[in-house]
Design a protein around this motif. Structure first.
Motif, PDB file in Angstrom:
ATOM      1  N   MET A   1     -27.475 -86.165 -27.222  1.00  0.00           N
ATOM      2  CA  MET A   1     -26.996 -87.238 -26.350  1.00  0.00           C
ATOM      3  C   MET A   1     -25.594 -87.664 -26.785  1.00  0.00           C
ATOM      4  N   ALA A   2     -24.693 -87.855 -25.829  1.00  0.00           N
ATOM      5  CA  ALA A   2     -23.318 -88.233 -26.142  1.00  0.00           C
ATOM      6  C   ALA A   2     -23.266 -89.653 -26.685  1.00  0.00           C
ATOM      7  N   THR A   3     -22.416 -89.857 -27.698  1.00  0.00           N
ATOM      8  CA  THR A   3     -22.183 -91.191 -28.231  1.00  0.00           C
ATOM      9  C   THR A   3     -21.134 -91.888 -27.394  1.00  0.00           C
ATOM     10  N   ILE A   4     -21.446 -93.074 -26.884  1.00  0.00           N
ATOM     11  CA  ILE A   4     -20.538 -93.823 -26.025  1.00  0.00           C
ATOM     12  C   ILE A   4     -20.240 -95.167 -26.677  1.00  0.00           C
ATOM     13  N   VAL A   5     -18.966 -95.449 -26.918  1.00  0.00           N
ATOM     14  CA  VAL A   5     -18.579 -96.763 -27.433  1.00  0.00           C
ATOM     15  C   VAL A   5     -17.858 -97.585 -26.370  1.00  0.00           C
ATOM     16  N   ASN A   6     -17.280 -96.917 -25.374  1.00  0.00           N
ATOM     17  CA  ASN A   6     -16.575 -97.616 -24.292  1.00  0.00           C
ATOM     18  C   ASN A   6     -17.596 -97.938 -23.196  1.00  0.00           C
ATOM     19  N   THR A   7     -18.517 -98.855 -23.517  1.00  0.00           N
ATOM     20  CA  THR A   7     -19.692 -99.073 -22.673  1.00  0.00           C
ATOM     21  C   THR A   7     -19.364 -99.679 -21.312  1.00  0.00           C
ATOM     22  N   ALA A   8     -18.356-100.544 -21.248  1.00  0.00           N
ATOM     23  CA  ALA A   8     -18.020-101.164 -19.963  1.00  0.00           C
ATOM     24  C   ALA A   8     -17.550-100.123 -18.963  1.00  0.00           C
ATOM     25  N   GLN A   9     -16.668 -99.224 -19.397  1.00  0.00           N
ATOM     26  CA  GLN A   9     -16.199 -98.173 -18.504  1.00  0.00           C
ATOM     27  C   GLN A   9     -17.331 -97.205 -18.159  1.00  0.00           C
ATOM     28  N   GLY A 102     -18.726 -87.239 -22.416  1.00  0.00           N
ATOM     29  CA  GLY A 102     -18.407 -87.778 -23.730  1.00  0.00           C
ATOM     30  C   GLY A 102     -17.380 -88.883 -23.653  1.00  0.00           C
ATOM     31  N   ASP A 103     -17.325 -89.671 -24.701  1.00  0.00           N
ATOM     32  CA  ASP A 103     -16.328 -90.720 -24.878  1.00  0.00           C
ATOM     33  C   ASP A 103     -15.255 -90.133 -25.785  1.00  0.00           C
TER      34      ASP A 103
END
Length: 301
Positions: A1-9, A102-103
């Motif tokens: 699973m891709a790690t996402i830190v830019n959750t709002a976008q 991906g982020d």
């Protein structure tokens, strides 16, 4: 699973925004495609190059890069747009183009795996631009090339004229903070949120449509991320918004940020104002506006 830190976008681009862009990919490409050639020319792609497309969206720039290079990889947060990108690449018979969710800020690219990185209006929305560009630099080989377009202030432009006509219908909106609807990464809202009383104003590092509109800030971010030979050049292109003013106004009204901000407004006068603003730009069978951007070119250390 891709790690996402830019959750709002990620939330915006896996909801209405991404679905609308995927469903109307041809319309958005008609708006944006004039900037493809400046980016690709700046990247100086060769037959043996491996190319990364940052925030690839529906994949038009990725596919063009794939035709000019050995292999192209498009990375994006949006599942709807990635599905469209994969479908179109398959239909066009492109076997050297792949797409990944991906982020870019944290995506685990193999170090030195690309010769060039490109982007069309995606980089403004990194939540941490220095971290994101540092990760891109890590993905590039030493001396690898970076080329992208990012938006400029809309004041004095054709699109700024259209947005100014919409302003009376959007209370609190400031023309100088309006994002360019042409980019592949518009903001979920038409303007940056105002700071709370007693809080500082937004800093240039804040993600958003104007976050990379200052050339000095662009140079600072890229220098800190490990790039050199940085150039920032004004470029222009013609954007086709539709066959006539009515069609352009309808399409523009359904663009996510406009739709969001018109939710509490009377849509009829707003739509009429948009149609009147687009009408002077009708030329033959299309509504053509002059779009402007910064073209940025840099080399990895």
């Amino acid at each position: 699973m891709a790690t996402i830190v830019n959750t709002a976008q990620a939330q915006a681009w896996n909801g209405y925004e991404g679905e609308h862009w995927a469903a109307h990919h041809d319309r958005y490409d008609a708006v944006n495609s004039g900037f493809n050639r400046p980016v690709l020319d700046a990247a100086q792609l060769g037959d043996h190059d491996r190319v990364l497309d940052i925030g690839c969206g529906n994949g038009q720039l990725t596919r063009l890069a794939g035709r000019a290079a050995r292999h192209a990889v498009g990375v994006d947060l949006s599942e709807p747009m990635l599905a469209r990108a994969r479908s179109t690449a398959t239909a066009e018979g492109l076997r050297n183009v792949t797409f990944e969710r991906g982020d870019v800020q944290v995506h685990p690219f193999p170090p030195g795996s690309f010769d060039a990185a490109v982007s069309r209006f995606a980089v403004m929305f990194f939540s941490d631009p220095v971290a994101a560009f540092t990760n891109v630099a890590r993905a590039l080989r030493p001396g690898g090339r970076l080329a992208f377009v990012t938006m400029k202030d809309l004041r004095g432009t054709d699109l700024g004229t259209v947005m100014a006509a919409l302003a009376p219908h959007l209370p609190g909106w400031q023309p100088s903070t309006t994002p360019n609807p042409a980019p592949d990464r518009p903001s979920p809202t038409l303007s940056q949120p105002s700071p709370a009383p007693g809080q500082p104003s937004p800093t240039p590092d804040r993600s958003g449509p104007l976050s990379l509109s200052d050339p000095d800030h662009i140079r600072d971010v890229l220098t800190r991320a490990g790039f050199r030979n940085i150039t920032v050049t004004h470029v222009e292109a013609i954007a086709n918004w539709g066959e006539n003013a009515s069609a352009a106004a309808a399409f523009f009204s359904d663009w996510g940020p406009v739709r969001h901000n018109l939710a509490d407004a009377d849509p009829a006068p707003a739509r009429a104002a948009l149609e009147a603003a687009f009408r002077p730009f009708e030329t033959g069978s299309a509504v053509r506006l002059r779009s402007t951007a910064w073209l940025v070119r840099a080399d990895r250390l």
